[in-house]
Design a protein around this motif. Sequence first.
Motif, PDB file in Angstrom:
ATOM      1  N   ASP A 261      -9.582  16.906  -3.180  1.00 41.24           N
ATOM      2  CA  ASP A 261      -9.602  18.201  -3.870  1.00 41.24           C
ATOM      3  C   ASP A 261      -8.340  18.452  -4.690  1.00 41.24           C
ATOM      4  OD1 ASP A 261     -12.061  18.630  -2.585  1.00 41.24           O
ATOM      5  OD2 ASP A 261     -11.102  19.631  -0.891  1.00 41.24           O
ATOM      6  N   GLY A 262      -7.802  17.407  -5.309  1.00 44.55           N
ATOM      7  CA  GLY A 262      -6.631  17.573  -6.144  1.00 44.55           C
ATOM      8  C   GLY A 262      -5.323  17.717  -5.396  1.00 44.55           C
ATOM      9  N   THR A 263      -5.376  17.534  -4.080  1.00 46.07           N
ATOM     10  CA  THR A 263      -4.194  17.645  -3.225  1.00 46.07           C
ATOM     11  C   THR A 263      -3.896  16.294  -2.598  1.00 46.07           C
ATOM     12  OG1 THR A 263      -4.654  19.970  -2.740  1.00 46.07           O
ATOM     13  CG2 THR A 263      -3.248  18.804  -1.176  1.00 46.07           C
ATOM     14  N   ALA A 264      -2.618  15.987  -2.448  1.00 46.21           N
ATOM     15  CA  ALA A 264      -2.212  14.718  -1.845  1.00 46.21           C
ATOM     16  C   ALA A 264      -1.332  14.974  -0.628  1.00 46.21           C
ATOM     17  CB  ALA A 264      -1.456  13.861  -2.852  1.00 46.21           C
ATOM     18  N   TYR A 265      -1.614  14.254   0.428  1.00 43.49           N
ATOM     19  CA  TYR A 265      -0.792  14.266   1.643  1.00 43.49           C
ATOM     20  C   TYR A 265      -0.056  12.938   1.661  1.00 43.49           C
ATOM     21  CZ  TYR A 265       0.138  14.248   6.739  1.00 43.49           C
ATOM     22  OH  TYR A 265       0.719  14.194   7.993  1.00 43.49           O
ATOM     23  N   GLY A 266       1.265  12.989   1.601  1.00 42.42           N
ATOM     24  CA  GLY A 266       2.061  11.775   1.500  1.00 42.42           C
ATOM     25  C   GLY A 266       2.105  10.978   2.784  1.00 42.42           C
ATOM     26  N   ALA A 267       2.548   9.743   2.654  1.00 44.52           N
ATOM     27  CA  ALA A 267       2.666   8.836   3.796  1.00 44.52           C
ATOM     28  C   ALA A 267       4.089   8.842   4.339  1.00 44.52           C
ATOM     29  CB  ALA A 267       2.271   7.423   3.396  1.00 44.52           C
ATOM     30  N   ARG A 268       4.172   8.675   5.641  1.00 43.22           N
ATOM     31  CA  ARG A 268       5.456   8.503   6.322  1.00 43.22           C
ATOM     32  C   ARG A 268       5.277   7.315   7.254  1.00 43.22           C
ATOM     33  NH1 ARG A 268       8.662  13.220   9.763  1.00 43.22           N
ATOM     34  NH2 ARG A 268      10.476  11.951  10.369  1.00 43.22           N
ATOM     35  N   PHE A 269       5.840   6.182   6.863  1.00 40.73           N
ATOM     36  CA  PHE A 269       5.505   4.917   7.508  1.00 40.73           C
ATOM     37  C   PHE A 269       6.177   4.735   8.870  1.00 40.73           C
ATOM     38  CE2 PHE A 269       4.195   4.175   3.221  1.00 40.73           C
ATOM     39  CZ  PHE A 269       3.142   3.276   3.318  1.00 40.73           C
ATOM     40  N   THR A 270       5.500   3.965   9.716  1.00 40.70           N
ATOM     41  CA  THR A 270       5.998   3.675  11.054  1.00 40.70           C
ATOM     42  C   THR A 270       7.213   2.753  11.009  1.00 40.70           C
ATOM     43  OG1 THR A 270       3.792   3.917  12.003  1.00 40.70           O
ATOM     44  CG2 THR A 270       5.389   2.652  13.284  1.00 40.70           C
ATOM     45  N   TYR A 271       7.144   1.720  10.162  1.00 41.08           N
ATOM     46  CA  TYR A 271       8.190   0.697  10.142  1.00 41.08           C
ATOM     47  C   TYR A 271       9.121   0.895   8.950  1.00 41.08           C
ATOM     48  CZ  TYR A 271       5.542  -1.748  13.734  1.00 41.08           C
ATOM     49  OH  TYR A 271       4.891  -2.074  14.909  1.00 41.08           O
ATOM     50  N   GLU A 272      10.396   0.653   9.181  1.00 38.50           N
ATOM     51  CA  GLU A 272      11.405   0.878   8.158  1.00 38.50           C
ATOM     52  C   GLU A 272      11.195   0.005   6.932  1.00 38.50           C
ATOM     53  OE1 GLU A 272      15.226   0.028   9.773  1.00 38.50           O
ATOM     54  OE2 GLU A 272      14.795  -2.099  10.165  1.00 38.50           O
ATOM     55  N   GLN A 273      10.591  -1.168   7.118  1.00 40.22           N
ATOM     56  CA  GLN A 273      10.374  -2.066   5.985  1.00 40.22           C
ATOM     57  C   GLN A 273       9.492  -1.430   4.913  1.00 40.22           C
ATOM     58  OE1 GLN A 273      10.046  -2.919   9.178  1.00 40.22           O
ATOM     59  NE2 GLN A 273      10.822  -4.989   9.593  1.00 40.22           N
TER      60      GLN A 273
ATOM     61  N   GLU B  91       2.475  12.969  -7.758  1.00 40.33           N
ATOM     62  CA  GLU B  91       2.935  14.226  -8.355  1.00 40.33           C
ATOM     63  C   GLU B  91       2.877  14.148  -9.876  1.00 40.33           C
ATOM     64  OE1 GLU B  91       6.450  17.466  -7.607  1.00 40.33           O
ATOM     65  OE2 GLU B  91       6.978  15.347  -7.429  1.00 40.33           O
ATOM     66  N   GLN B  92       3.313  13.043 -10.438  1.00 40.30           N
ATOM     67  CA  GLN B  92       3.264  12.868 -11.884  1.00 40.30           C
ATOM     68  C   GLN B  92       1.832  12.841 -12.404  1.00 40.30           C
ATOM     69  OE1 GLN B  92       5.530   9.308 -12.642  1.00 40.30           O
ATOM     70  NE2 GLN B  92       7.468  10.236 -12.006  1.00 40.30           N
ATOM     71  N   ALA B  93       0.904  12.416 -11.550  1.00 39.56           N
ATOM     72  CA  ALA B  93      -0.506  12.368 -11.933  1.00 39.56           C
ATOM     73  C   ALA B  93      -1.186  13.718 -11.799  1.00 39.56           C
ATOM     74  CB  ALA B  93      -1.235  11.330 -11.086  1.00 39.56           C
ATOM     75  N   GLY B  94      -0.455  14.727 -11.342  1.00 42.40           N
ATOM     76  CA  GLY B  94      -1.000  16.076 -11.296  1.00 42.40           C
ATOM     77  C   GLY B  94      -1.498  16.547  -9.951  1.00 42.40           C
ATOM     78  N   PHE B  95      -1.291  15.766  -8.897  1.00 41.39           N
ATOM     79  CA  PHE B  95      -1.694  16.205  -7.567  1.00 41.39           C
ATOM     80  C   PHE B  95      -0.666  17.169  -6.983  1.00 41.39           C
ATOM     81  CE2 PHE B  95      -4.231  12.406  -8.010  1.00 41.39           C
ATOM     82  CZ  PHE B  95      -5.406  12.705  -7.330  1.00 41.39           C
ATOM     83  N   GLU B  96      -1.152  18.101  -6.186  1.00 41.97           N
ATOM     84  CA  GLU B  96      -0.263  18.957  -5.392  1.00 41.97           C
ATOM     85  C   GLU B  96       0.123  18.159  -4.149  1.00 41.97           C
ATOM     86  OE1 GLU B  96      -0.591  22.817  -2.467  1.00 41.97           O
ATOM     87  OE2 GLU B  96      -1.890  22.759  -4.246  1.00 41.97           O
ATOM     88  N   VAL B  97       1.363  17.713  -4.092  1.00 35.27           N
ATOM     89  CA  VAL B  97       1.781  16.780  -3.057  1.00 35.27           C
ATOM     90  C   VAL B  97       2.421  17.508  -1.882  1.00 35.27           C
ATOM     91  CG1 VAL B  97       3.283  14.821  -2.533  1.00 35.27           C
ATOM     92  CG2 VAL B  97       2.106  14.920  -4.739  1.00 35.27           C
ATOM     93  N   HIS B  98       1.932  17.197  -0.678  1.00 33.60           N
ATOM     94  CA  HIS B  98       2.506  17.717   0.558  1.00 33.60           C
ATOM     95  C   HIS B  98       3.318  16.604   1.219  1.00 33.60           C
ATOM     96  CE1 HIS B  98       0.172  21.556   0.971  1.00 33.60           C
ATOM     97  NE2 HIS B  98      -0.509  20.952   0.012  1.00 33.60           N
ATOM     98  N   VAL B  99       4.600  16.851   1.402  1.00 34.62           N
ATOM     99  CA  VAL B  99       5.472  15.884   2.066  1.00 34.62           C
ATOM    100  C   VAL B  99       5.160  15.891   3.558  1.00 34.62           C
ATOM    101  CG1 VAL B  99       7.845  15.215   2.550  1.00 34.62           C
ATOM    102  CG2 VAL B  99       7.252  16.211   0.315  1.00 34.62           C
TER     103      VAL B  99
END
Length: 280
Positions: free
Chosen positions: A92-104, A117-125
């Motif tokens: 629905d035009g909204t993005a939920y960002g990733a927070r990875f398990t491994y540091e790599q 965000e640059q593509a126009g999505f409402e990004v949730h950190v």
Amino acid sequence: MEPELATIAPAPSDRVAVPKTVLMCRPDFFTVSYRINPWMHPEHPTSTQTAVAQWETLHAAYLRLGYDVHLVDPIDGLNDMVYAANGGFTLDGTAYGARFTYEQRAPEGPAYMAWLEQAGFEVHVPQHVNEGEGDFLVSGDVILAGHGFRTTLESHDELRSIFGREVVSLRLVDPSFYHLDTAIAILDDENVAYLPKAFDDASRIELERRYPDAVLVSDEDAAVLGLNSFGDGRSMVIASRALGFERDLRARGYETIGVDLSELLLGGGGVKCCTLELRR
């Protein structure tokens, strides 16, 4: 020269394709130099050139299907950035960002969020650990959400609050199938395929209740990440070696397109791993 598709089997019924928009990342820096899943063996050689050639076959398949394909720039040192599905989740035009398990893989999260965000999505950190569409799959009006290896249950609550959709939590128990998209394939809004042994008892019961007519794949097909596939309701792009899964899909009226991503399998990914759906 445009890469050739491995196999194309015509659909025996009149299924209707839903237009798809996806994000991909060319594997210019792919290699296996560490081990964060059972598929990875850094002591075994990998070929970036082969990975790129195989990825281009997948990219060509999507273009032939009429998908709107976007590309995020790969970053030197991020070996696994090709697995775009893990970079976030959109709806629905909204993005939920990733927070990875491994540091790599941690730097991939901000890189994908910046692109979205640059593509126009409402990004949730994200506040909680999650690996995007690797563990979040849209099935009709609900979100199927995996946990157990890479994504936390707390992130499922974030999904509910952000998207206002029903979220069905499914616990993964087999380390070889550490993301939900390695254990379930979305076929269309109503149908799925899955590997029962990848889930705990409660999750299997829930899947049986919701999808009594699901395709159940064999261990052999699952072992080549056959379920790590992507489609539009008419055509399914799958691992070319998942022959039993191909037969089952064709019997149900889906066109199948087989691609060989065996080099990227050495990093633990396949068709779906390379594909982040963009939903507006």
